[in-house]
Enzyme design. Sequence first.
Site, PDB file in Angstrom:
ATOM      1  N   ASP A   1       0.833  -1.205   0.000  1.00  0.00           N
ATOM      2  CA  ASP A   1       0.000   0.000   0.000  1.00  0.00           C
ATOM      3  C   ASP A   1       0.870   1.259   0.000  1.00  0.00           C
ATOM      4  OD1 ASP A   1      -2.281   1.506   0.045  1.00  0.00           O
ATOM      5  OD2 ASP A   1      -2.713   1.199   2.168  1.00  0.00           O
TER       6      ASP A   1
ATOM      7  N   HIS B   1       2.984   3.256  -8.917  1.00  0.00           N
ATOM      8  CA  HIS B   1       2.785   1.830  -9.207  1.00  0.00           C
ATOM      9  C   HIS B   1       4.023   1.242  -9.905  1.00  0.00           C
ATOM     10  CE1 HIS B   1      -1.216   2.081  -7.729  1.00  0.00           C
ATOM     11  NE2 HIS B   1      -1.724   2.737  -8.762  1.00  0.00           N
TER      12      HIS B   1
ATOM     13  N   LEU C   1      11.089 -20.654  -3.901  1.00  0.00           N
ATOM     14  CA  LEU C   1      10.063 -19.759  -3.360  1.00  0.00           C
ATOM     15  C   LEU C   1       8.752 -19.884  -4.142  1.00  0.00           C
ATOM     16  CD1 LEU C   1       9.478 -17.109  -1.552  1.00  0.00           C
ATOM     17  CD2 LEU C   1       9.983 -15.863  -3.663  1.00  0.00           C
TER      18      LEU C   1
END
Length: 261
Positions: free
Chosen positions: A35, A52, A146
Amino acid sequence: MPEVQAPKIAAIAEPKRAVPAAGSDVPRHVAIIMDGNGRWAAARGLPRVEGHRRGVEALRKTVRAAGDMGIACLTLFSFSSENWQRPASEVRDLMGLLRRFIRNDLAELHGNNVRVRVIGERVDLDPGIRRLLEEAEDLTRANDGLVLMVAFNYGGRDEIARAVRRIAADVASGALKPEAVTEALIGQHLDAPDLADPDLIIRTSGEQRLSNFLLWQSAYSELVFTPVYWPDFDRVTLEQAVEEYRRRERRFGGLAAKTGS
Ligand code: FPP
């Protein structure tokens, strides 16, 4: 449909309620609410899209750091089912960034043995985006490093509603008795039923709420809130959040391990 498969990663394939083994102080599953991109941009007089874009760079750094730290699964809240309410131009920008991220980074992720998985409702997505997400999952399916779980067009309530709809259909057809509907059965109908719940959920930007993220899975997650805006998040801030997690005592509704109190 949920992807029900044999778990690929032994480290996170234990029963969902399993308490981490004593001494395992690296969280196996970390989930992040990324955020603050817009505020990061506004603070610099830049358009939101620039926040972004820088957010994607932070995402790259965080994926590399998570792999290096021995985190088994990293879930990133990339586009929520509520984000469609944003102006069409911003939705387009976010879709464009996802496309570019997969096109540019998939080979490197695959080379680093990362397995990409996606949770969220795919039906509403542009077919091109859907194909790219599937391509990323297909290419990396056999990787056992991962797990990078991308929550895209994801909402926790929507995920639970979709699970309940499938269960209700089985009850209606007679395939399932109502008393067979248990917590475990609901968990098996979620988008990534084989993955352990997140040990740690981090939210950046100073906001302190879950915003419909992993509502079912977060029952016993440790929550860490950092004031850092997502574009400034990096290896150091991830390590700080993990440090904070290590100081927490997880009791899962039971008693403290040492004192019994
Ligand atoms: C929150 O910032 C972030 C998002 C809505 C999405 C997160 C997106 C990225 C990190 C970039 C896109 C990456 C991919 C792979 C799609 P905000 O816009 O809510 O920030 P604000 O609260 O300061 O306005």
